[in-house]
Design an enzyme around this catalytic site. Structure first.
Site, PDB file in Angstrom:
ATOM      1  N   GLU A   1      -7.251 -28.263   5.158  1.00  0.00           N
ATOM      2  CA  GLU A   1      -5.911 -28.098   5.753  1.00  0.00           C
ATOM      3  C   GLU A   1      -5.349 -29.388   6.342  1.00  0.00           C
ATOM      4  OE1 GLU A   1      -5.224 -24.202   7.523  1.00  0.00           O
ATOM      5  OE2 GLU A   1      -3.810 -25.123   8.907  1.00  0.00           O
TER       6      GLU A   1
ATOM      7  N   ASN B   1       0.030 -20.532   6.017  1.00  0.00           N
ATOM      8  CA  ASN B   1       0.367 -20.043   7.356  1.00  0.00           C
ATOM      9  C   ASN B   1       1.789 -19.513   7.443  1.00  0.00           C
ATOM     10  OD1 ASN B   1      -2.176 -20.808   8.273  1.00  0.00           O
ATOM     11  ND2 ASN B   1      -1.493 -22.895   8.707  1.00  0.00           N
TER      12      ASN B   1
ATOM     13  N   LYS C   1     -12.971 -20.784   5.526  1.00  0.00           N
ATOM     14  CA  LYS C   1     -12.727 -20.842   6.974  1.00  0.00           C
ATOM     15  C   LYS C   1     -13.607 -19.781   7.611  1.00  0.00           C
ATOM     16  CE  LYS C   1      -7.997 -22.519   7.502  1.00  0.00           C
ATOM     17  NZ  LYS C   1      -6.629 -22.162   7.940  1.00  0.00           N
TER      18      LYS C   1
ATOM     19  N   HIS D   1       1.859 -14.963  14.905  1.00  0.00           N
ATOM     20  CA  HIS D   1       0.826 -15.109  15.944  1.00  0.00           C
ATOM     21  C   HIS D   1       1.425 -14.923  17.327  1.00  0.00           C
ATOM     22  CE1 HIS D   1      -2.352 -17.497  13.454  1.00  0.00           C
ATOM     23  NE2 HIS D   1      -2.557 -16.203  13.428  1.00  0.00           N
TER      24      HIS D   1
ATOM     25  N   ARG E   1      -2.500 -26.866   2.488  1.00  0.00           N
ATOM     26  CA  ARG E   1      -3.047 -25.562   2.892  1.00  0.00           C
ATOM     27  C   ARG E   1      -2.218 -24.900   3.996  1.00  0.00           C
ATOM     28  NH1 ARG E   1      -9.446 -23.786   3.248  1.00  0.00           N
ATOM     29  NH2 ARG E   1      -9.058 -21.685   3.991  1.00  0.00           N
TER      30      ARG E   1
ATOM     31  N   LYS F   1      -4.675 -18.678  -3.870  1.00  0.00           N
ATOM     32  CA  LYS F   1      -5.428 -19.258  -2.743  1.00  0.00           C
ATOM     33  C   LYS F   1      -6.419 -20.301  -3.254  1.00  0.00           C
ATOM     34  CE  LYS F   1      -7.496 -18.849   1.627  1.00  0.00           C
ATOM     35  NZ  LYS F   1      -7.817 -18.116   2.804  1.00  0.00           N
TER      36      LYS F   1
ATOM     37  N   HIS G   1      -2.800  -7.858  12.753  1.00  0.00           N
ATOM     38  CA  HIS G   1      -2.375  -9.169  12.270  1.00  0.00           C
ATOM     39  C   HIS G   1      -1.322  -9.097  11.147  1.00  0.00           C
ATOM     40  CE1 HIS G   1      -2.721 -13.371  11.323  1.00  0.00           C
ATOM     41  NE2 HIS G   1      -3.049 -13.075  10.074  1.00  0.00           N
TER      42      HIS G   1
ATOM     43  N   HIS H   1       3.063 -17.001  10.057  1.00  0.00           N
ATOM     44  CA  HIS H   1       2.050 -16.951  11.118  1.00  0.00           C
ATOM     45  C   HIS H   1       2.505 -17.601  12.428  1.00  0.00           C
ATOM     46  CE1 HIS H   1      -0.336 -15.641   7.762  1.00  0.00           C
ATOM     47  NE2 HIS H   1      -1.431 -15.509   8.486  1.00  0.00           N
TER      48      HIS H   1
ATOM     49  N   GLU I   1       0.054 -10.062   3.542  1.00  0.00           N
ATOM     50  CA  GLU I   1      -0.490 -11.340   3.026  1.00  0.00           C
ATOM     51  C   GLU I   1      -0.194 -11.465   1.527  1.00  0.00           C
ATOM     52  OE1 GLU I   1      -1.675 -13.581   5.064  1.00  0.00           O
ATOM     53  OE2 GLU I   1      -2.350 -12.476   6.833  1.00  0.00           O
TER      54      GLU I   1
ATOM     55  N   ARG J   1     -29.267 -25.457   9.510  1.00  0.00           N
ATOM     56  CA  ARG J   1     -28.206 -26.389   9.095  1.00  0.00           C
ATOM     57  C   ARG J   1     -27.492 -25.929   7.819  1.00  0.00           C
ATOM     58  NH1 ARG J   1     -32.106 -30.216  10.769  1.00  0.00           N
ATOM     59  NH2 ARG J   1     -31.574 -30.948  12.846  1.00  0.00           N
TER      60      ARG J   1
HETATM   61  P1  NAD Z   1     -11.542  -6.120   9.847  1.00  0.00           P
HETATM   62  O1  NAD Z   1     -12.640  -6.878   9.259  1.00  0.00           O
HETATM   63  O2  NAD Z   1     -11.612  -5.758  11.285  1.00  0.00           O
HETATM   64  O3  NAD Z   1     -11.326  -4.812   8.981  1.00  0.00           O
HETATM   65  C1  NAD Z   1     -10.294  -3.910   9.336  1.00  0.00           C
HETATM   66  C2  NAD Z   1     -10.859  -2.493   9.545  1.00  0.00           C
HETATM   67  O4  NAD Z   1     -11.052  -1.898   8.268  1.00  0.00           O
HETATM   68  C3  NAD Z   1     -12.191  -2.439  10.258  1.00  0.00           C
HETATM   69  O5  NAD Z   1     -12.227  -1.318  11.088  1.00  0.00           O
HETATM   70  C4  NAD Z   1     -13.201  -2.295   9.100  1.00  0.00           C
HETATM   71  O6  NAD Z   1     -14.388  -1.650   9.478  1.00  0.00           O
HETATM   72  C5  NAD Z   1     -12.394  -1.432   8.166  1.00  0.00           C
HETATM   73  N1  NAD Z   1     -12.735  -1.551   6.751  1.00  0.00           N
HETATM   74  C6  NAD Z   1     -12.853  -2.704   6.028  1.00  0.00           C
HETATM   75  N2  NAD Z   1     -13.063  -2.393   4.740  1.00  0.00           N
HETATM   76  C7  NAD Z   1     -13.084  -1.049   4.650  1.00  0.00           C
HETATM   77  C8  NAD Z   1     -13.243  -0.133   3.567  1.00  0.00           C
HETATM   78  N3  NAD Z   1     -13.367  -0.543   2.312  1.00  0.00           N
HETATM   79  N4  NAD Z   1     -13.265   1.186   3.852  1.00  0.00           N
HETATM   80  C9  NAD Z   1     -13.091   1.633   5.128  1.00  0.00           C
HETATM   81  N5  NAD Z   1     -12.897   0.831   6.176  1.00  0.00           N
HETATM   82  C10 NAD Z   1     -12.886  -0.499   5.941  1.00  0.00           C
HETATM   83  O7  NAD Z   1     -10.133  -6.881   9.651  1.00  0.00           O
HETATM   84  P2  NAD Z   1      -9.514  -7.616   8.387  1.00  0.00           P
HETATM   85  O8  NAD Z   1      -8.068  -7.285   8.419  1.00  0.00           O
HETATM   86  O9  NAD Z   1     -10.292  -7.373   7.156  1.00  0.00           O
HETATM   87  O10 NAD Z   1      -9.692  -9.146   8.765  1.00  0.00           O
HETATM   88  C11 NAD Z   1      -9.131  -9.666   9.940  1.00  0.00           C
HETATM   89  C12 NAD Z   1     -10.006 -10.798  10.415  1.00  0.00           C
HETATM   90  O11 NAD Z   1     -10.055 -11.777   9.388  1.00  0.00           O
HETATM   91  C13 NAD Z   1      -9.473 -11.501  11.654  1.00  0.00           C
HETATM   92  O12 NAD Z   1     -10.553 -11.781  12.502  1.00  0.00           O
HETATM   93  C14 NAD Z   1      -8.861 -12.776  11.116  1.00  0.00           C
HETATM   94  O13 NAD Z   1      -8.909 -13.825  12.049  1.00  0.00           O
HETATM   95  C15 NAD Z   1      -9.742 -13.045   9.927  1.00  0.00           C
HETATM   96  N6  NAD Z   1      -9.089 -13.818   8.864  1.00  0.00           N
HETATM   97  C16 NAD Z   1      -9.748 -14.900   8.403  1.00  0.00           C
HETATM   98  C17 NAD Z   1      -9.203 -15.653   7.388  1.00  0.00           C
HETATM   99  C18 NAD Z   1      -9.965 -16.806   6.827  1.00  0.00           C
HETATM  100  O14 NAD Z   1      -9.405 -17.568   6.048  1.00  0.00           O
HETATM  101  N7  NAD Z   1     -11.225 -16.950   7.170  1.00  0.00           N
HETATM  102  C19 NAD Z   1      -7.976 -15.297   6.824  1.00  0.00           C
HETATM  103  C20 NAD Z   1      -7.323 -14.154   7.307  1.00  0.00           C
HETATM  104  C21 NAD Z   1      -7.904 -13.425   8.329  1.00  0.00           C
HETATM  105  N1  GLY Z   2      -5.799 -17.832   5.886  1.00  0.00           N
HETATM  106  C1  GLY Z   2      -5.322 -19.163   5.888  1.00  0.00           C
HETATM  107  C2  GLY Z   2      -6.266 -20.120   5.242  1.00  0.00           C
HETATM  108  O1  GLY Z   2      -7.283 -19.737   4.708  1.00  0.00           O
HETATM  109  O2  GLY Z   2      -6.024 -21.280   5.261  1.00  0.00           O
END
Ligand code: NAD
Ligand code: GLY
Length: 369
Positions: free
Chosen positions: A241, A249, A147, A256, A245, A231, A269, A252, A189, A125
């Site tokens: 949100e 977006n 998130k 998206h 918040r 942020k 993305h 997006h 971003e 939990r």
């Molecule tokens: P990712 O985690 O897939 O990383 C992108 C690539 O870079 C991967 O291949 C990873 O292995 C590589 N990588 C990361 N750091 C590295 C480093 N220092 N050196 C070498 N390689 C490295 O993608 P991302 O762009 O980091 O994140 C996208 C994901 O995050 C999506 O799933 C999206 O939905 C999510 N997201 C979540 C939120 C949230 O608020 N929770 C916000 C934005 C995006």
């Molecule tokens: N990435 C959008 C949020 O965290 O709300």
């Protein structure tokens, strides 16, 4: 380099936490774990590439300081963000007898951070987790705000929870190994924060583009910190949100849709968000919410950093509109879109099909001439 990391507080009452930002932070993780008074049992969730680059050093460092790290490796990329992988991590935590005060460290980008946080929210939990954000997207966005979640076959991020980390550690030096395409995607971003909340920051990005693109450490530290501050301030006011918040977006709604139309293969993305921001600014101008100058400044900056700005020519209006209607932010069939009114200020407005179609057709005529 200063001795103390810079820090940003995410103030959420009992769920408050710090974001610490500094080069080479990964070599000192034990120092930041100690005040949290957690157990010595640490689960490190990562992928093979990041484990090779940073995980092995982290494991050695933690052992040296009396921790017992257990590493769980996921496949690289979005394919790891599934219930199946969440379940495998849970199996491993049960097998290793993780307890309530054990902690999970998410060593990676947004994918690793999102699934680790989600697993942490479910196991017993809820156990503490720490984001060690390695991609620019993770450092300026996904590691902050709680998130967490995984994808469903029918859509991205459909299963998840709001669950805040106990700490966010941002080692800006690790960005040097990030693939260039991922770095640029993160910059989309970064630009977004300027448009939605801080005109001075946007002007800084315009003036310091060269330092940013050449990854000058001071510029990188500054931009990561400023994005985290923005942020944190939004999340503090609207954790779940229900209003403000939504401004995060920006770009997006159209972004998206373009990502989906490219079947999640054509654009990553951040690239889709870059196009989305420019196109949403155009829509805002067409609706009379902002001047042409606001559109041009964004287009110019997005182009200068090397991100795409246009609308892919293969896209028809019906395709775009129907993809926009599938967005999670659609309320009772109405698309609510974040539109800039100035640099640093946005408004959230419902979009009418007729108006967006007019903008789309006018854009097509202008492109053809
Ligand atoms: P990712 O985690 O897939 O990383 C992108 C690539 O870079 C991967 O291949 C990873 O292995 C590589 N990588 C990361 N750091 C590295 C480093 N220092 N050196 C070498 N390689 C490295 O993608 P991302 O762009 O980091 O994140 C996208 C994901 O995050 C999506 O799933 C999206 O939905 C999510 N997201 C979540 C939120 C949230 O608020 N929770 C916000 C934005 C995006
Ligand atoms: N990435 C959008 C949020 O965290 O709300």
């Amino acid at each position: 380099m200063t001795n103390q990391p810079s820090s940003v507080r995410v103030s959420l009452g009992k769920r408050s936490y710090d974001i610490l930002i500094q080069e080479d932070l990964i070599a000192n993780v034990a120092q930041y774990l100690a005040p949290l008074k957690l157990s010595r049992q640490v689960g490190i969730i990562s992928n093979a590439r990041l484990h090779r680059l940073y995980g092995t050093v982290l494991v050695r460092h933690l052992r040296k300081h009396g921790y017992e790290p257990h590493v769980i490796i996921l496949p690289d990329g979005e394919q790891a963000k599934t219930l199946r992988w969440a379940s495998k991590i849970l199996d491993e935590l049960v097998a290793q007898r993780f307890e309530r005060r054990s902690v999970l460290l998410a060593l990676g980008g947004g994918v690793i951070g999102d699934i680790t946080g989600f697993v942490a929210s479910m196991y017993l939990r809820g156990i503490p987790f720490i984001q060690i954000a390695t991609s620019l997207v993770a450092q300026v966005d996904s590691s902050v705000g709680g998130k967490t979640g995984v994808n469903h076959a029918r859509g991205k991020n459909l299963i998840g929870a709001f669950y805040q980390p106990a700490l966010v550690l941002i080692d800006t030096a690790v960005l040097l190994t990030l693939p260039k395409r991922e770095w640029l995607a993160g910059l989309a971003e970064v630009i977004k924060y300027g448009v939605i909340a801080d005109a001075k920051f946007f002007a800084y990005l315009e003036q310091q583009t060269h330092d940013i693109l050449t990854m000058q450490p001071e510029a990188v530290r500054y931009l990561v910190k400023r994005c985290c501050e923005i942020k944190a301030s939004v999340v503090r006011k609207d954790e779940r949100e229900s209003g403000l918040r939504q401004i995060l977006n920006y770009g997006h709604t159209v972004g998206h849709a373009l990502e989906a139309l490219g079947k999640y293969r054509k654009w990553i993305h951040g690239e889709a968000v870059a196009m989305g921001m420019v196109l949403e600014a155009e829509i805002s101008h067409a609706l009379g919410y902002c001047s042409a100058e606001i559109v041009e400044r964004q287009q110019h900056l997005v182009q200068r950093v090397g991100l795409p700005t246009g609308l892919p020519s293969v896209t028809t209006f019906s395709q775009l509109w129907s993809a926009m209607l599938h967005d999670k932010k659609v309320v009772c069939g109405a698309i609510h879109c974040v539109l800039p009114s100035q640099i640093g200020k946005v408004t959230v407005q419902p979009l009418e099909r007729r108006v967006v179609k007019q903008w789309f057709q006018k854009r097509g005529r202008q492109q053809a001439t």
